[in-house]
Scaffold this motif. Structure first.
Motif, mmCIF file in Angstrom:
data_model
loop_
_atom_site.group_PDB
_atom_site.id
_atom_site.type_symbol
_atom_site.label_atom_id
_atom_site.label_comp_id
_atom_site.label_asym_id
_atom_site.label_seq_id
_atom_site.Cartn_x
_atom_site.Cartn_y
_atom_site.Cartn_z
ATOM 1 N N GLN A 75 1.443 -1.365 -0.094
ATOM 2 C CA GLN A 75 -0.153 -0.189 -0.151
ATOM 3 C C GLN A 75 0.793 1.008 0.031
ATOM 4 O O GLN A 75 0.117 2.367 -0.380
ATOM 5 C CB GLN A 75 -1.295 0.010 1.130
ATOM 6 C CG GLN A 75 -1.884 1.086 1.614
ATOM 7 C CD GLN A 75 -3.068 0.961 2.199
ATOM 8 O OE1 GLN A 75 -2.303 0.251 3.408
ATOM 9 N NE2 GLN A 75 -3.344 1.713 2.699
ATOM 10 N N GLN A 76 2.016 1.128 0.660
ATOM 11 C CA GLN A 76 3.312 1.984 1.099
ATOM 12 C C GLN A 76 3.684 2.599 -0.726
ATOM 13 O O GLN A 76 3.605 4.017 -0.824
ATOM 14 C CB GLN A 76 4.451 2.580 2.005
ATOM 15 C CG GLN A 76 4.806 3.237 2.588
ATOM 16 C CD GLN A 76 3.865 4.446 3.202
ATOM 17 O OE1 GLN A 76 3.075 3.966 3.818
ATOM 18 N NE2 GLN A 76 4.667 5.341 3.003
ATOM 19 N N GLU A 86 -5.257 6.512 1.487
ATOM 20 C CA GLU A 86 -3.802 6.453 1.823
ATOM 21 C C GLU A 86 -3.112 7.854 1.207
ATOM 22 O O GLU A 86 -2.280 8.649 1.959
ATOM 23 C CB GLU A 86 -3.712 5.191 1.294
ATOM 24 C CG GLU A 86 -1.222 5.417 2.013
ATOM 25 C CD GLU A 86 -1.243 5.087 3.306
ATOM 26 O OE1 GLU A 86 -0.338 5.281 3.495
ATOM 27 O OE2 GLU A 86 -1.958 4.411 4.095
#
Length: 139
Positions: free
Chosen positions: A13-14, A73
């Motif tokens: 995800q990062q 995010e």
């Protein structure tokens, strides 16, 4: 443009958020007006859209398959999320600020530059006027 998924969900995800940010930075450097692109989804013109609308704008820019979780995010990185709402103007303003700091543009004193140009007679007054009018958003 999408990152490769790994078994480590957080790292993936990062990495994906970083990939999306880099994609936006490159679009900005190519001269794409990100505010207008995201602004098409901002019917109230207040600087905020839903995460799904943010994803749709990314798709308009050529990055498809971004999901709301990934968009949020990115917004979290810039402290630009509230629930499902993304403050896209805050994200873009911060990206511009970071780009200016990285290139040294943030250290330029525009008044000093104009003074030097006028004092050195390097620029005709009419050309200076035309340059300012070009960037005047009121027109």
């Amino acid at each position: 443009h999408e990152s490769v998924r790994s078994s480590d969900g957080a790292a993936s995800q990062q990495r994906n958020a970083g990939t999306i940010v880099r994609f936006l930075e490159k679009a900005m450097l190519r001269g794409i007006d990100l505010l207008s692109t995201f602004g098409r989804y901002d019917s109230l013109n207040v600087g905020r859209i839903t995460a799904s609308e943010f994803c749709a704008a990314l798709s308009d820019l050529g990055m498809s398959s971004v999901v709301s979780r990934e968009a949020l995010e990115i917004a979290d990185r810039y402290k630009a999320a509230a629930g499902d709402i993304i403050f896209y103007r805050r994200i873009i303003a911060e990206m511009i600020k970071q780009a200016d700091e990285a290139t040294g543009a943030a250290n330029i004193d525009i008044v000093d530059v104009v003074k030097k140009l006028l004092n050195g007679s390097q620029t005709a007054m009419q050309k200076l006027k035309e340059s300012f009018e070009f960037y005047d958003r009121k027109k």
